[in-house]
Write a protein that holds these residues in place. Structure first.
Motif, short mmCIF file in Angstrom:
data_model
loop_
_atom_site.label_atom_id
_atom_site.label_comp_id
_atom_site.label_asym_id
_atom_site.label_seq_id
_atom_site.Cartn_x
_atom_site.Cartn_y
_atom_site.Cartn_z
N GLU A 195 0.84 -1.20 0.00
CA GLU A 195 0.00 0.00 0.00
C GLU A 195 0.87 1.25 0.00
O GLU A 195 0.47 2.31 -0.45
N ALA A 196 2.06 1.10 0.54
CA ALA A 196 3.09 2.14 0.49
C ALA A 196 4.32 1.50 -0.13
O ALA A 196 4.33 0.31 -0.44
N SER A 197 5.36 2.28 -0.34
CA SER A 197 6.60 1.71 -0.87
C SER A 197 7.79 2.35 -0.19
O SER A 197 7.70 3.45 0.35
N ILE A 198 8.88 1.60 -0.19
CA ILE A 198 10.13 2.14 0.35
C ILE A 198 11.25 1.79 -0.63
O ILE A 198 11.27 0.70 -1.21
N GLU A 199 12.13 2.75 -0.83
CA GLU A 199 13.32 2.53 -1.64
C GLU A 199 14.52 2.87 -0.77
O GLU A 199 14.59 3.96 -0.20
N LEU A 200 15.42 1.92 -0.63
CA LEU A 200 16.57 2.05 0.27
C LEU A 200 17.85 2.11 -0.54
O LEU A 200 18.13 1.22 -1.35
N PHE A 201 18.64 3.16 -0.31
CA PHE A 201 19.92 3.35 -0.99
C PHE A 201 21.03 3.29 0.07
O PHE A 201 21.09 4.16 0.94
N LEU A 202 21.89 2.28 -0.01
CA LEU A 202 23.06 2.23 0.86
C LEU A 202 24.23 2.81 0.09
O LEU A 202 24.47 2.44 -1.06
N ARG A 203 24.96 3.72 0.73
CA ARG A 203 26.05 4.41 0.04
C ARG A 203 27.41 3.93 0.54
O ARG A 203 27.52 3.36 1.63
N LYS A 204 28.42 4.20 -0.25
CA LYS A 204 29.78 3.73 0.02
C LYS A 204 30.34 4.26 1.34
O LYS A 204 31.14 3.61 2.00
N ASN A 205 29.90 5.45 1.76
CA ASN A 205 30.45 6.08 2.96
C ASN A 205 29.77 5.62 4.25
O ASN A 205 29.96 6.22 5.31
N GLY A 206 28.95 4.56 4.18
CA GLY A 206 28.31 4.04 5.40
C GLY A 206 27.01 4.73 5.78
O GLY A 206 26.53 4.55 6.89
N THR A 207 26.46 5.52 4.88
CA THR A 207 25.17 6.17 5.15
C THR A 207 24.10 5.58 4.23
O THR A 207 24.42 4.96 3.21
N TYR A 208 22.85 5.76 4.64
CA TYR A 208 21.77 5.35 3.76
C TYR A 208 20.79 6.50 3.55
O TYR A 208 20.71 7.43 4.35
N LYS A 209 20.07 6.38 2.46
CA LYS A 209 18.96 7.28 2.16
C LYS A 209 17.76 6.39 1.88
O LYS A 209 17.88 5.39 1.15
N ALA A 210 16.63 6.70 2.49
CA ALA A 210 15.42 5.92 2.27
C ALA A 210 14.29 6.86 1.86
O ALA A 210 14.11 7.92 2.46
N ILE A 211 13.54 6.46 0.85
CA ILE A 211 12.39 7.23 0.39
C ILE A 211 11.14 6.40 0.64
O ILE A 211 11.02 5.28 0.12
N ASN A 212 10.26 6.93 1.48
CA ASN A 212 8.97 6.30 1.74
C ASN A 212 7.90 7.01 0.93
O ASN A 212 7.77 8.23 1.03
#
Length: 197
Positions: free
Chosen positions: A107-124
């Protein structure tokens, strides 16, 4: 002469409103790739306050520009600065390259981006709005341990995600829309290359 202070107050207020609303819309667009519920009210604030900026005569020291165009000049300068700051902030937050991308939709979606520098970005994303989350992660074998409040719908992820050949498995702290666990589809995988070989 009472109109002069009122004009200044209205001009400053309109500058603040169109800088905030225009900057928020622009940042939403470049960081999430689209718009959420903010589209219902931010464009109207931006347009109305821009009209004040365009049409209100402004008195400041430059005499080379007609008073009726000084508001336009101020508007253009503030928009340039706002967009520059939004682009700079987005660049600073997202300058590291992605090493792993996974997504899950219901019903919703999530996109998870793991980056090389040890951080993540998530879009809900859901049908009303989009949210952006940043945090840090660590890899322990085939486990990804996340910091921060990563959410799907209204429920938080448990801190450990598990990768295998089927995808990235997650568990929610509380069930949301009859989902308490799931498997994200992996779209990019530079992080667990050795496990796949």
């Amino acid at each position: 002469m009472i109109i002069d202070p009122i004009q200044k107050i209205l001009t400053i207020t309109s500058c603040l409103f169109y800088t905030f609303s225009g900057g928020a819309l622009f940042y939403q667009y470049i960081s999430l790739g689209g718009f959420g519920i903010e589209l219902l009210f931010l464009p109207h604030i931006f347009l109305v306050s821009s009209l004040f900026g365009f049409l209100m005569p402004v008195d400041y020291s430059s005499h080379k520009i007609s008073a009726y165009f000084k508001g336009v000049v101020i508007w253009l300068v503030l928009m340039f600065l706002t967009y520059f700051i939004a682009l700079s902030y987005d660049y600073v937050k997202n300058r590291s390259e992605n090493v792993f991308i996974a997504e899950f939709s219901w019903e919703a979606s999530i996109e998870l981006f793991l980056r090389k520098n040890g951080t993540y970005k998530a879009i809900n994303n859901n049908w009303l709005s989009s949210d952006l989350h940043y945090g840090r992660y660590k890899v322990d074998g085939n486990n990804i341990i996340i910091d921060g409040d990563l959410k799907f719908g209204n429920s938080k992820f448990q801190k450990t995600l598990v990768y295998d050949s089927l995808g990235l498995h997650f568990w929610l702290e509380e069930a949301w829309d009859n989902i308490d666990e799931g498997t994200m589809t992996v779209k990019m995988n530079e992080l667990f290359k050795e496990l796949d070989e």
